[in-house]
Design a protein around this motif. Structure first.
Motif, PDB file in Angstrom:
ATOM      1  N   GLU A   5      -7.036  -1.140   3.615  1.00 22.57           N
ATOM      2  CA  GLU A   5      -8.296  -1.145   4.200  1.00 22.57           C
ATOM      3  C   GLU A   5      -8.551  -2.995   4.721  1.00 22.57           C
ATOM      4  OE1 GLU A   5     -13.056  -0.343   4.306  1.00 22.57           O
ATOM      5  OE2 GLU A   5     -11.607   0.245   1.987  1.00 22.57           O
ATOM      6  N   ASN A  45      -8.757  -4.821   8.236  1.00 19.36           N
ATOM      7  CA  ASN A  45      -9.957  -5.496   8.683  1.00 19.36           C
ATOM      8  C   ASN A  45      -9.908  -7.715   8.549  1.00 19.36           C
ATOM      9  OD1 ASN A  45     -11.974  -3.084   8.310  1.00 19.36           O
ATOM     10  ND2 ASN A  45     -12.595  -3.148   6.136  1.00 19.36           N
ATOM     11  N   VAL A  95      -5.515   2.822  -0.723  1.00 21.36           N
ATOM     12  CA  VAL A  95      -6.435   3.198   0.756  1.00 21.36           C
ATOM     13  C   VAL A  95      -6.850   0.861   0.265  1.00 21.36           C
ATOM     14  CG1 VAL A  95      -8.630   3.440   1.229  1.00 21.36           C
ATOM     15  CG2 VAL A  95      -6.459   5.122   0.934  1.00 21.36           C
ATOM     16  N   SER A 155       1.423  -1.628  -0.193  1.00 22.50           N
ATOM     17  CA  SER A 155       0.152   0.135   0.339  1.00 22.50           C
ATOM     18  C   SER A 155       0.644   1.073   0.425  1.00 22.50           C
ATOM     19  CB  SER A 155      -0.482   0.256   1.138  1.00 22.50           C
ATOM     20  OG  SER A 155      -1.503   1.571   1.335  1.00 22.50           O
TER      21      SER A 155
END
Length: 61
Positions: free
Chosen positions: A29, A33, A25, A12
């Motif tokens: 993410e 998660n 992102v 990332s």
């Protein structure tokens, strides 16, 4: 933190430096998660310690 999560965060950061923010992102993410509650503080610390990886600037430390 599991190696797969660290790898995703590193990827990332690389994408962010190449101005591919939306993809960066999404990858970060997804990794966050998947992290357990126990991993979240370590991820937060890693992000703080490696902010320069995302900006491409030299580490001021």
């Amino acid at each position: 933190m599991r190696p797969a999560i660290r790898s995703a965060l590193e990827h990332s950061a690389s994408l962010t430096r190449r101005h591919r923010l939306v993809e960066a992102v999404a990858i970060a993410e997804a990794a966050i998660n998947q992290a357990t509650d126990d991993e979240h503080p370590e991820i937060q610390q890693w992000l703080t310690d490696h902010a320069h990886d995302f900006t491409g600037e030299d580490d001021p430390r």
